[in-house]
Design a protein around this motif. Structure first.
Motif, PDB file in Angstrom:
ATOM      1  N   ARG A  30      16.018  25.094 -10.175  1.00  0.00           N
ATOM      2  CA  ARG A  30      14.943  26.100 -10.305  1.00  0.00           C
ATOM      3  C   ARG A  30      14.067  25.810 -11.509  1.00  0.00           C
ATOM      4  NH1 ARG A  30      18.912  29.760  -8.667  1.00  0.00           N
ATOM      5  NH2 ARG A  30      19.462  30.274 -10.789  1.00  0.00           N
ATOM      6  N   ALA A  31      14.695  25.528 -12.640  1.00  0.00           N
ATOM      7  CA  ALA A  31      13.928  25.264 -13.864  1.00  0.00           C
ATOM      8  C   ALA A  31      13.105  23.986 -13.732  1.00  0.00           C
ATOM      9  CB  ALA A  31      14.880  25.165 -15.057  1.00  0.00           C
ATOM     10  N   PHE A  32      13.688  22.932 -13.173  1.00  0.00           N
ATOM     11  CA  PHE A  32      12.991  21.662 -12.991  1.00  0.00           C
ATOM     12  C   PHE A  32      11.792  21.820 -12.056  1.00  0.00           C
ATOM     13  CE2 PHE A  32      12.824  17.599 -10.488  1.00  0.00           C
ATOM     14  CZ  PHE A  32      12.283  16.806 -11.481  1.00  0.00           C
ATOM     15  N   VAL A  53      12.517  27.715  -2.969  1.00  0.00           N
ATOM     16  CA  VAL A  53      12.831  26.676  -1.978  1.00  0.00           C
ATOM     17  C   VAL A  53      13.760  25.621  -2.587  1.00  0.00           C
ATOM     18  CG1 VAL A  53      11.849  24.769  -0.635  1.00  0.00           C
ATOM     19  CG2 VAL A  53      10.778  27.029  -0.559  1.00  0.00           C
ATOM     20  N   GLY A  54      13.430  25.144  -3.772  1.00  0.00           N
ATOM     21  CA  GLY A  54      14.281  24.157  -4.428  1.00  0.00           C
ATOM     22  C   GLY A  54      15.689  24.678  -4.652  1.00  0.00           C
ATOM     23  N   SER A  55      15.778  25.919  -5.077  1.00  0.00           N
ATOM     24  CA  SER A  55      17.074  26.532  -5.316  1.00  0.00           C
ATOM     25  C   SER A  55      17.895  26.624  -4.030  1.00  0.00           C
ATOM     26  CB  SER A  55      16.879  27.926  -5.911  1.00  0.00           C
ATOM     27  OG  SER A  55      18.115  28.560  -6.113  1.00  0.00           O
ATOM     28  N   GLU A  56      17.266  27.039  -2.943  1.00  0.00           N
ATOM     29  CA  GLU A  56      17.971  27.155  -1.663  1.00  0.00           C
ATOM     30  C   GLU A  56      18.463  25.797  -1.171  1.00  0.00           C
ATOM     31  OE1 GLU A  56      19.052  29.721  -0.011  1.00  0.00           O
ATOM     32  OE2 GLU A  56      18.140  31.186  -1.348  1.00  0.00           O
ATOM     33  N   LEU A  57      17.619  24.774  -1.276  1.00  0.00           N
ATOM     34  CA  LEU A  57      18.020  23.445  -0.801  1.00  0.00           C
ATOM     35  C   LEU A  57      19.169  22.874  -1.637  1.00  0.00           C
ATOM     36  CD1 LEU A  57      14.569  21.826   0.078  1.00  0.00           C
ATOM     37  CD2 LEU A  57      16.202  22.969   1.612  1.00  0.00           C
ATOM     38  N   HIS A  62      25.018  21.837  -2.497  1.00  0.00           N
ATOM     39  CA  HIS A  62      26.241  22.113  -3.258  1.00  0.00           C
ATOM     40  C   HIS A  62      27.334  22.697  -2.357  1.00  0.00           C
ATOM     41  CE1 HIS A  62      29.063  23.596  -6.182  1.00  0.00           C
ATOM     42  NE2 HIS A  62      28.853  24.824  -5.780  1.00  0.00           N
ATOM     43  N   ARG A  63      26.979  23.671  -1.542  1.00  0.00           N
ATOM     44  CA  ARG A  63      27.976  24.376  -0.730  1.00  0.00           C
ATOM     45  C   ARG A  63      28.441  23.596   0.497  1.00  0.00           C
ATOM     46  NH1 ARG A  63      25.615  30.530  -0.560  1.00  0.00           N
ATOM     47  NH2 ARG A  63      26.105  31.051  -2.720  1.00  0.00           N
ATOM     48  N   HIS A  64      27.532  22.856   1.121  1.00  0.00           N
ATOM     49  CA  HIS A  64      27.843  22.287   2.440  1.00  0.00           C
ATOM     50  C   HIS A  64      27.845  20.762   2.505  1.00  0.00           C
ATOM     51  CE1 HIS A  64      27.424  26.367   3.891  1.00  0.00           C
ATOM     52  NE2 HIS A  64      26.193  26.423   3.414  1.00  0.00           N
ATOM     53  N   ALA A  65      27.366  20.082   1.477  1.00  0.00           N
ATOM     54  CA  ALA A  65      27.173  18.639   1.620  1.00  0.00           C
ATOM     55  C   ALA A  65      27.795  17.800   0.506  1.00  0.00           C
ATOM     56  CB  ALA A  65      25.674  18.333   1.702  1.00  0.00           C
ATOM     57  N   THR A  66      28.397  18.432  -0.474  1.00  0.00           N
ATOM     58  CA  THR A  66      28.973  17.677  -1.578  1.00  0.00           C
ATOM     59  C   THR A  66      30.311  18.263  -1.992  1.00  0.00           C
ATOM     60  OG1 THR A  66      27.854  19.039  -3.230  1.00  0.00           O
ATOM     61  CG2 THR A  66      26.733  17.003  -2.559  1.00  0.00           C
ATOM     62  N   ALA A  67      31.114  17.407  -2.574  1.00  0.00           N
ATOM     63  CA  ALA A  67      32.325  17.854  -3.261  1.00  0.00           C
ATOM     64  C   ALA A  67      31.948  18.092  -4.721  1.00  0.00           C
ATOM     65  CB  ALA A  67      33.410  16.785  -3.157  1.00  0.00           C
ATOM     66  N   PRO A  68      32.727  18.893  -5.442  1.00  0.00           N
ATOM     67  CA  PRO A  68      32.409  19.118  -6.850  1.00  0.00           C
ATOM     68  C   PRO A  68      32.254  17.798  -7.605  1.00  0.00           C
ATOM     69  CG  PRO A  68      34.139  20.610  -6.145  1.00  0.00           C
ATOM     70  CD  PRO A  68      33.916  19.637  -5.016  1.00  0.00           C
ATOM     71  N   GLY A  69      31.161  17.701  -8.360  1.00  0.00           N
ATOM     72  CA  GLY A  69      30.896  16.527  -9.171  1.00  0.00           C
ATOM     73  C   GLY A  69      30.098  15.433  -8.489  1.00  0.00           C
ATOM     74  N   GLU A  70      29.922  15.509  -7.163  1.00  0.00           N
ATOM     75  CA  GLU A  70      29.114  14.498  -6.489  1.00  0.00           C
ATOM     76  C   GLU A  70      27.643  14.698  -6.841  1.00  0.00           C
ATOM     77  OE1 GLU A  70      31.061  12.830  -2.504  1.00  0.00           O
ATOM     78  OE2 GLU A  70      30.384  14.899  -2.303  1.00  0.00           O
ATOM     79  N   ALA A 105      25.763  39.270   8.758  1.00  0.00           N
ATOM     80  CA  ALA A 105      25.968  37.971   8.117  1.00  0.00           C
ATOM     81  C   ALA A 105      25.847  38.118   6.608  1.00  0.00           C
ATOM     82  CB  ALA A 105      24.948  36.965   8.630  1.00  0.00           C
ATOM     83  N   VAL A 106      26.772  37.500   5.892  1.00  0.00           N
ATOM     84  CA  VAL A 106      26.729  37.564   4.429  1.00  0.00           C
ATOM     85  C   VAL A 106      26.085  36.313   3.834  1.00  0.00           C
ATOM     86  CG1 VAL A 106      28.678  39.132   4.215  1.00  0.00           C
ATOM     87  CG2 VAL A 106      29.081  36.677   4.258  1.00  0.00           C
ATOM     88  N   SER A 107      25.785  35.343   4.683  1.00  0.00           N
ATOM     89  CA  SER A 107      25.087  34.143   4.237  1.00  0.00           C
ATOM     90  C   SER A 107      24.352  33.559   5.443  1.00  0.00           C
ATOM     91  CB  SER A 107      26.065  33.122   3.656  1.00  0.00           C
ATOM     92  OG  SER A 107      26.925  32.652   4.671  1.00  0.00           O
ATOM     93  N   GLY A 108      23.663  32.443   5.227  1.00  0.00           N
ATOM     94  CA  GLY A 108      23.017  31.777   6.345  1.00  0.00           C
ATOM     95  C   GLY A 108      21.534  32.048   6.492  1.00  0.00           C
ATOM     96  N   ARG A 109      20.929  32.665   5.496  1.00  0.00           N
ATOM     97  CA  ARG A 109      19.498  32.968   5.581  1.00  0.00           C
ATOM     98  C   ARG A 109      18.633  32.019   4.753  1.00  0.00           C
ATOM     99  NH1 ARG A 109      22.162  37.848   5.510  1.00  0.00           N
ATOM    100  NH2 ARG A 109      21.822  39.146   7.346  1.00  0.00           N
ATOM    101  N   GLY A 110      19.247  31.112   4.032  1.00  0.00           N
ATOM    102  CA  GLY A 110      18.526  30.234   3.124  1.00  0.00           C
ATOM    103  C   GLY A 110      17.497  29.358   3.812  1.00  0.00           C
ATOM    104  N   LEU A 111      17.870  28.703   4.907  1.00  0.00           N
ATOM    105  CA  LEU A 111      16.911  27.837   5.599  1.00  0.00           C
ATOM    106  C   LEU A 111      15.815  28.644   6.287  1.00  0.00           C
ATOM    107  CD1 LEU A 111      19.113  24.967   7.053  1.00  0.00           C
ATOM    108  CD2 LEU A 111      17.530  24.893   5.120  1.00  0.00           C
ATOM    109  N   ALA A 112      16.125  29.859   6.720  1.00  0.00           N
ATOM    110  CA  ALA A 112      15.079  30.721   7.281  1.00  0.00           C
ATOM    111  C   ALA A 112      14.056  31.053   6.200  1.00  0.00           C
ATOM    112  CB  ALA A 112      15.685  31.996   7.863  1.00  0.00           C
TER     113      ALA A 112
END
Length: 140
Positions: A30-32, A53-57, A62-70, A105-112
């Protein structure tokens, strides 16, 4: 919104930030993003939308495509279509736009949200593995 459109080519030198996947990654993104868009002279509304948008992506990476530290990389540049935010991660898993109308739904709205705030967004696989998720914002 049109997914998987032609990858927007940079007309300016990209600026990038690579960070390790952790809960604080979206805050750094977000800051960048906000600083880059403000430095480029975009209006406050576009800066705010780009930041979101940057924050959501990055949150999705972080949540769906990487392991911690990747690594997660954010690249920003101007294209002929407008300013572009790219998020690069090591996963081949393609993000899925969910129906945002489910009131339970408690999540899943980011891409919308990304779809609503951008001209278009899409994904492109990388030859070395992983993918780029990009979003083109209005502004030019």
């Amino acid at each position: 919104m049109i997914q998987n459109t032609a990858w927007p080519a940079p007309v300016t030198e990209p600026s990038s930030l690579t960070m390790r996947s952790m809960p604080e990654s979206s805050e750094k993104a977000r800051a960048f993003v906000a600083a880059w868009f403000a430095t480029c002279g975009f209006c406050t509304d576009i800066v705010h939308d780009a930041r979101l948008v940057g924050s959501e992506l990055v949150t999705n990476a972080h949540r769906h495509a990487t392991a911690p530290g990747e690594p997660i990389t954010v690249r920003l540049y101007l294209s002929d279509y407008g300013p572009v935010i790219e998020v690069i991660d090591p996963s081949d898993r393609v993000p899925v736009l969910r129906d945002p109308s489910d009131p339970f739904a408690v999540s899943g709205r980011g891409l919308a949200l990304v779809a609503a705030l951008t001209r278009t967004w899409g994904t492109n696989p990388l030859a070395t593995g992983g993918k780029v998720v990009y979003a083109i914002l209005p502004g030019i």
